[in-house]
Design an enzyme around this catalytic site. Structure first.
Site, PDB file in Angstrom:
ATOM      1  N   LYS A  30       0.838  -1.215   0.000  1.00 26.53           N
ATOM      2  CA  LYS A  30       0.000   0.000   0.000  1.00 26.53           C
ATOM      3  C   LYS A  30       0.859   1.245   0.000  1.00 26.53           C
ATOM      4  CE  LYS A  30       0.796   1.396   4.445  1.00 26.53           C
ATOM      5  NZ  LYS A  30       1.461   2.628   4.856  1.00 26.53           N
ATOM      6  N   ASP A 157      -2.866  -0.515  10.118  1.00 30.27           N
ATOM      7  CA  ASP A 157      -2.997  -0.547   8.656  1.00 30.27           C
ATOM      8  C   ASP A 157      -3.730  -1.796   8.156  1.00 30.27           C
ATOM      9  OD1 ASP A 157      -1.718   1.844   8.205  1.00 30.27           O
ATOM     10  OD2 ASP A 157       0.256   0.934   7.912  1.00 30.27           O
TER      11      ASP A 157
HETATM   12  O1  C5P Z   1      -1.034  -0.052  15.085  1.00 29.68           O
HETATM   13  P1  C5P Z   1       0.418  -0.257  14.826  1.00 29.68           P
HETATM   14  O2  C5P Z   1       1.012  -1.320  15.692  1.00 29.68           O
HETATM   15  O3  C5P Z   1       0.749  -0.451  13.396  1.00 29.68           O
HETATM   16  O4  C5P Z   1       1.123   1.106  15.243  1.00 29.68           O
HETATM   17  C1  C5P Z   1       2.495   1.202  15.517  1.00 29.68           C
HETATM   18  C2  C5P Z   1       2.745   2.479  16.294  1.00 29.68           C
HETATM   19  O5  C5P Z   1       2.531   3.624  15.457  1.00 29.68           O
HETATM   20  C3  C5P Z   1       1.817   2.691  17.471  1.00 29.68           C
HETATM   21  O6  C5P Z   1       2.310   2.063  18.631  1.00 29.68           O
HETATM   22  C4  C5P Z   1       1.793   4.197  17.619  1.00 29.68           C
HETATM   23  O7  C5P Z   1       2.946   4.644  18.292  1.00 29.68           O
HETATM   24  C5  C5P Z   1       1.922   4.676  16.169  1.00 29.68           C
HETATM   25  N1  C5P Z   1       0.620   4.995  15.566  1.00 29.68           N
HETATM   26  C6  C5P Z   1      -0.022   6.155  15.956  1.00 29.68           C
HETATM   27  N2  C5P Z   1      -1.239   6.484  15.386  1.00 29.68           N
HETATM   28  C7  C5P Z   1      -1.788   5.695  14.455  1.00 29.68           C
HETATM   29  C8  C5P Z   1      -1.140   4.507  14.036  1.00 29.68           C
HETATM   30  C9  C5P Z   1       0.071   4.195  14.608  1.00 29.68           C
HETATM   31  O8  C5P Z   1       0.474   6.913  16.804  1.00 29.68           O
HETATM   32  N3  C5P Z   1      -2.970   6.038  13.930  1.00 29.68           N
END
Ligand code: C5P
Length: 301
Positions: A30, A157
């Site tokens: 993506k 994602d």
């Molecule tokens: O959800 P995921 O594990 O992919 O996110 C990784 C990190 O990215 C989260 O722990 C957070 O610090 C940051 N993040 C965020 N806001 C989002 C998505 C991710 O702050 N909408």
């Protein structure tokens, strides 16, 4: 082997052998063509507003019946990818089994082509493809809403990656609204960085730059009726300095539309003309490895 297209638009290969049934699904990379990031929320995430698109570049995820859960990872970009519980695919399988109240029995094989840790959503897309494949293998028939809730639990994602078409994504990533009209034909030239960038670190750098009043307004680029932008670009370049330098170097060649993919470290440029994309792919190759992928517009069916 017969190839079928499922109702959700996934291309699946069903391999029938006397005692075996395999389901294969492409896990699409993506790009965030636009990424506007709101302030830090109480839950540690940020509210997003993003136009996300799938690419022709993809991994393969194949699942087959087995006792217990196993994972093998191979392919050109498999180096260093975990083949155990640290892999999002493993988490997705366990989380789905728990949601459906079944045993997590499957052998999962991933063929990796998407650069790892590069902001192209490879791990998230593998997890989404795993959810789609296991939903069939285990005959769960979970609907899109339940699958999407499981996906959001696995990673921000992952709900988009289930959708497999261009979409407006908001919330922390869990609200996915597919575009009602296909995008025009677009080509992406990707320059995958060899650096691993931590998404959490990039978001933290964004917060710090904002607190200190040091975040410049995001650069924008208009193309095909879209205003491309990435609020994570400046913090990603601060966290990963060699990526920041390559970005400057490529822009200095005249390619001022070069952007950071998500939180990096892949850089990309979008074109609405294939010849121009080919021309710039060659120019970028002087500085870094580069490859073209097509943006899946949503008109593919
Ligand atoms: O959800 P995921 O594990 O992919 O996110 C990784 C990190 O990215 C989260 O722990 C957070 O610090 C940051 N993040 C965020 N806001 C989002 C998505 C991710 O702050 N909408």
């Amino acid at each position: 082997m017969t190839m079928t297209t499922g109702e959700d638009g996934t291309e699946a290969g069903h391999f029938f052998a006397p005692d075996e049934r395999c389901i294969g699904i492409k896990a699409l990379a993506k790009l965030n063509l636009t990424l506007a990031v709101g302030p830090l929320r109480a839950d540690g995430y940020h509210s997003l507003d993003s136009l996300m698109v799938p690419l022709s570049l993809a991994d393969d995820v194949v699942v087959r019946p087995a006792d217990g859960l196993s994972l093998t990872v191979e392919g050109p970009t498999a180096d260093g990818v975990p083949d155990g519980p640290e892999n999002l695919v493993w988490r997705a399988a366990e989380r789905l089994a728990r949601e459906a109240g079944v045993q997590a029995n499957a052998a999962i094989r991933i063929v990796k082509r998407i650069p790892v840790g590069g902001g192209l959503g490879g791990g998230s897309s593998d997890a989404a493809a795993t959810l789609l494949a296991l939903n069939r293998l285990w005959q769960l028939e979970l609907d899109g809403i339940r699958l999407s809730a499981v996906a959001a639990d696995v990673g921000s994602d992952v709900p988009f990656c289930l959708t497999r078409r261009p979409a407006r994504v908001s919330g922390r990533g869990e609200t996915v609204e597919p575009l009602t009209r296909p995008l025009p034909p677009l080509w992406a030239v990707l320059a995958p960085g060899q650096w691993h960038v931590s998404t959490a670190e990039v978001y933290a750098a964004l917060d710090k730059l904002r607190q200190n009043g040091k975040l410049p307004p995001p650069r924008t680029f208009d193309l095909a009726g879209l205003t491309l932008r990435n609020d994570l670009e400046t913090p990603a370049a601060a966290v990963c300095e060699p990526m920041g330098r390559l970005l400057q170097q490529l822009r200095a060649t005249g390619l001022d539309r070069m952007m950071v993919a998500g939180s990096g470290s892949t850089l990309f440029a979008i074109f609405d003309n294939e010849e121009q994309a080919n021309h710039w792919e060659d120019r970028i190759r002087v500085h870094a490895p580069a490859r073209i992928a097509t943006v899946l517009s949503g008109a593919e069916g």
